[in-house]
Design a protein around this motif. Structure first.
Motif, PDB file in Angstrom:
ATOM      1  N   CYS A 136      -6.045 -26.058  16.614  1.00 26.01           N
ATOM      2  CA  CYS A 136      -6.744 -25.275  15.604  1.00 26.01           C
ATOM      3  C   CYS A 136      -8.065 -24.892  16.259  1.00 26.01           C
ATOM      4  O   CYS A 136      -8.243 -25.173  17.441  1.00 26.01           O
ATOM      5  N   HIS A 137      -8.982 -24.280  15.530  1.00 26.40           N
ATOM      6  CA  HIS A 137     -10.261 -23.949  16.164  1.00 26.40           C
ATOM      7  C   HIS A 137     -11.449 -24.378  15.319  1.00 26.40           C
ATOM      8  O   HIS A 137     -11.357 -24.461  14.103  1.00 26.40           O
ATOM      9  N   LEU A 138     -12.561 -24.654  16.030  1.00 21.46           N
ATOM     10  CA  LEU A 138     -13.764 -25.173  15.377  1.00 21.46           C
ATOM     11  C   LEU A 138     -14.659 -24.065  14.837  1.00 21.46           C
ATOM     12  O   LEU A 138     -15.501 -24.308  13.983  1.00 21.46           O
ATOM     13  N   MET A 171     -10.290 -22.506   4.642  1.00 22.05           N
ATOM     14  CA  MET A 171      -8.925 -22.065   4.944  1.00 22.05           C
ATOM     15  C   MET A 171      -8.747 -21.753   6.435  1.00 22.05           C
ATOM     16  O   MET A 171      -7.702 -22.030   7.002  1.00 22.05           O
ATOM     17  N   ASP A 172      -9.747 -21.133   7.051  1.00 22.73           N
ATOM     18  CA  ASP A 172      -9.640 -20.686   8.448  1.00 22.73           C
ATOM     19  C   ASP A 172     -10.814 -21.223   9.243  1.00 22.73           C
ATOM     20  O   ASP A 172     -11.835 -20.578   9.332  1.00 22.73           O
ATOM     21  N   VAL A 173     -10.689 -22.379   9.878  1.00 20.22           N
ATOM     22  CA  VAL A 173      -9.588 -23.298   9.752  1.00 20.22           C
ATOM     23  C   VAL A 173     -10.098 -24.728   9.932  1.00 20.22           C
ATOM     24  O   VAL A 173      -9.466 -25.556  10.526  1.00 20.22           O
ATOM     25  N   GLN A 174     -11.344 -24.959   9.400  1.00 17.21           N
ATOM     26  CA  GLN A 174     -11.847 -26.345   9.403  1.00 17.21           C
ATOM     27  C   GLN A 174     -10.886 -27.232   8.620  1.00 17.21           C
ATOM     28  O   GLN A 174     -10.710 -28.410   8.937  1.00 17.21           O
ATOM     29  N   ASP A 206     -13.966 -20.762  20.221  1.00 17.77           N
ATOM     30  CA  ASP A 206     -14.265 -19.320  20.189  1.00 17.77           C
ATOM     31  C   ASP A 206     -13.030 -18.469  19.865  1.00 17.77           C
ATOM     32  O   ASP A 206     -12.901 -17.357  20.343  1.00 17.77           O
ATOM     33  N   GLU A 207     -12.157 -19.002  19.008  1.00 19.11           N
ATOM     34  CA  GLU A 207     -10.928 -18.269  18.655  1.00 19.11           C
ATOM     35  C   GLU A 207     -11.253 -16.940  18.006  1.00 19.11           C
ATOM     36  O   GLU A 207     -10.563 -15.954  18.196  1.00 19.11           O
ATOM     37  N   GLU A 208     -12.325 -16.925  17.207  1.00 19.51           N
ATOM     38  CA  GLU A 208     -12.644 -15.710  16.448  1.00 19.51           C
ATOM     39  C   GLU A 208     -13.217 -14.612  17.349  1.00 19.51           C
ATOM     40  O   GLU A 208     -13.405 -13.483  16.901  1.00 19.51           O
ATOM     41  N   ILE A 209     -13.503 -14.931  18.620  1.00 26.19           N
ATOM     42  CA  ILE A 209     -13.917 -13.864  19.549  1.00 26.19           C
ATOM     43  C   ILE A 209     -12.709 -13.530  20.435  1.00 26.19           C
ATOM     44  O   ILE A 209     -12.127 -12.486  20.331  1.00 26.19           O
ATOM     45  N   ASP A 262       0.143 -24.267  16.472  1.00 25.74           N
ATOM     46  CA  ASP A 262      -1.207 -23.751  16.250  1.00 25.74           C
ATOM     47  C   ASP A 262      -1.324 -23.365  14.782  1.00 25.74           C
ATOM     48  O   ASP A 262      -0.332 -23.325  14.054  1.00 25.74           O
ATOM     49  N   GLU A 263      -2.544 -23.056  14.330  1.00 24.72           N
ATOM     50  CA  GLU A 263      -2.676 -22.447  13.013  1.00 24.72           C
ATOM     51  C   GLU A 263      -1.885 -21.135  13.023  1.00 24.72           C
ATOM     52  O   GLU A 263      -1.479 -20.668  14.086  1.00 24.72           O
ATOM     53  N   GLY A 264      -1.712 -20.524  11.858  1.00 24.05           N
ATOM     54  CA  GLY A 264      -0.960 -19.272  11.854  1.00 24.05           C
ATOM     55  C   GLY A 264      -0.679 -18.831  10.454  1.00 24.05           C
ATOM     56  O   GLY A 264      -1.539 -18.924   9.579  1.00 24.05           O
TER      57      GLY A 264
HETATM   58 ZN   LIG Z   1      -8.120 -18.953  12.516  1.00 27.52          ZN
END
Ligand SMILES: [Zn+2]
Length: 467
Positions: A99-101, A134-137, A168-171, A196-198
């Motif tokens: 997942c991502h921080l 929800m996205d994604v803590q 840095d998933e959102e970048i 992974d999340e999705g």
């Molecule tokens: Zn996400």
């Protein structure tokens, strides 16, 4: 008809209730606290807030003492986290959960529309509120809760479990997930599978479908931007000669947008339909069981809605057009950027080829911008990790049906593609249409009941994948 009858319903239990093993009140408070760290990814690196990430690391260490005592933790590029939970049997390939921080920023001007401040992490009205719920803590913390719970019960997996949380998933995920993926590859690690999340569990997708659908993305689209440009004689606008650069380029773009690449109801869309079809009313089942006959009809239905149309094929969208400097001067240049999201049926090459043939004008130059990526491989739904995933979802969410799908956006999962063939993108989050607007939007929230289910899901998934 025979096909239709054979195509029978799967048992779904609508009294979704499994015994709870965890204390959701304290878990919700821990998630709220995690949300209070403003781990925001912004386009410009100068706005990066280092201390928020470091404080979050420290917080996780305090909140999950067993994990930090028993798992091996590594920090990748200062802010991403990688944990190894050593299995008993080194011969077995590890399972990886990711997942991502980081989270997206709050859109300026919308701060006051939030019911509770976005970085307060308030637990109220049965929900945990805030950016990242929800996205994604919510996903990161649910995985941590699951591992901490299992450690408290002295569970030890046969198979090594790896946790990877990029920052840095959102970048683009380059410093986070990509670096984590490279680190693992350098050590020669091959994975049994990666989750992974999705895509979430969607409620009320189709009026005809009574059950929620857990969509498991077994593939994701590729990405390509092309620059189209053309030149023309300049001069005074009182003496135009032939087509202006603007007209020539406009014509090329028109041709392109009016001639998308071939959409087909095959492969993935067919797999999705086959999975949800049995739950539909009889007439729909006739159609779904006989796609060989009704494929064209289904395609027409799906193509009518933008979101489902995007799943059928490669999309084309012109996003930038630049030309002209003054109202009485003929432009010598026109330039446009066209963005493509590439369906697994196509490739970067086949898209460029389609563009060249469709425009069919040697005066229009076509060049590829950096950042393009081919669509992912399609993970096999007959593989045992998918079966385990499906079984786990059905145990924890007895009211849902599970269907494979194509992810039309991008996730960190692409950075791990070289580690395993079995990559799935799924977040056990229940969402209806209104909830989906909260992702990257205002009043993002997660119900405590759903959070309990999420934690339970990861506990069971680890238990079932571990041997
Ligand atoms: Zn996400």
């Amino acid at each position: 008809m025979i096909r239709t009858f054979r195509y029978s319903r799967v048992d779904v239990d609508t009294s979704a209730n499994i015994p709870s093993r965890i204390n959701v009140e304290t878990a919700a408070q821990r998630l709220g606290k995690a949300i209070s760290y403003q781990t925001v990814s912004t386009q410009s690196s100068k706005d990066f807030n280092e201390s928020e990430f470091l404080n979050m690391h420290q917080y996780l260490e305090n909140a999950f003492p067993l994990i930090h005592a028993s798992l091996k933790k590594e920090i990748i590029n200062d802010y991403s986290l990688l944990y190894f939970w050593e299995g008993k049997d080194p011969e077995l390939k590890p399972v990886m959960l990711t997942c991502h921080l980081d989270v997206v920023p709050i859109e300026p001007g919308t701060e006051n529309e939030w019911k509770y401040p976005p970085f307060e992490g308030k637990v109220s009205e049965g929900y945990i509120w805030g950016r990242g719920a929800m996205d994604v803590q919510g996903g990161v913390l649910a995985i941590m809760e699951a591992v901490e719970y299992l450690l408290s019960k002295e569970f030890r997996p046969d198979r090594t479990i790896i946790l990877g949380f990029g920052h840095d998933e959102e970048i683009d995920g380059e410093r986070g997930a990509q670096a984590i993926g490279e680190t693992l590859a350098q050590r020669g690690i091959e994975l049994a599978c990666l989750l992974d999340e999705g895509t979430p569990i969607v409620h009320d997708v189709l009026a005809e479908l009574p059950n929620p659908v857990a969509l498991v993305a077994v593939a994701e689209k590729g990405y390509l931007s092309l620059e189209l440009s053309t030149s023309a004689e300049g001069g005074h606008s009182s003496v135009p000669q032939g087509l202006t650069a603007i007209a020539r380029l406009s014509e090329a773009i028109q041709k392109l947008e009016k001639n998308p690449m071939n959409n087909k109801v095959d492969g993935l869309v067919k797999q999705t339909m086959t999975a949800i079809g049995p739950q539909m009313p009889f007439l729909y089942r006739i159609v779904m069981a006989n796609l060989w006959l009704f494929g064209g009809l289904v395609k027409k239905e799906l193509a009518a809605m933008p979101a489902t149309r995007a799943a059928l094929g490669t999309t084309i969208a012109t996003t930038i057009f630049e030309s002209g400097i003054k109202e009485n001067v003929l432009p010598t240049q026109a330039k446009a950027i066209v963005n493509f999201r590439i369906h697994p049926n196509d490739t970067i090459e086949s898209v460029i080829d389609h563009v060249r043939r469709t425009i069919n004008d040697p005066e229009v130059r076509i060049s590829e911008l950096p950042g393009s990526i081919n669509p992912s491989q399609i993970s096999d739904v007959a593989a045992s990790p998918y079966k385990t995933l499906k079984k786990t979802i059905r145990e924890v969410f007895p009211d849902v049906i599970v269907a494979p799908t194509l992810m039309i956006g991008a996730t960190d999962a692409r950075h791990y593609a070289h580690l395993t063939d079995n990559i799935y993108r799924f977040l056990p989050l229940r969402a209806d249409e209104g909830d989906l607007d909260r992702v990257h939007g205002t009043n993002e929230r997660l119900s405590k009941e759903n959070y309990r289910e999420m934690i339970e899901f990861y506990i069971r998934l680890i238990e079932e994948s571990a041997d």
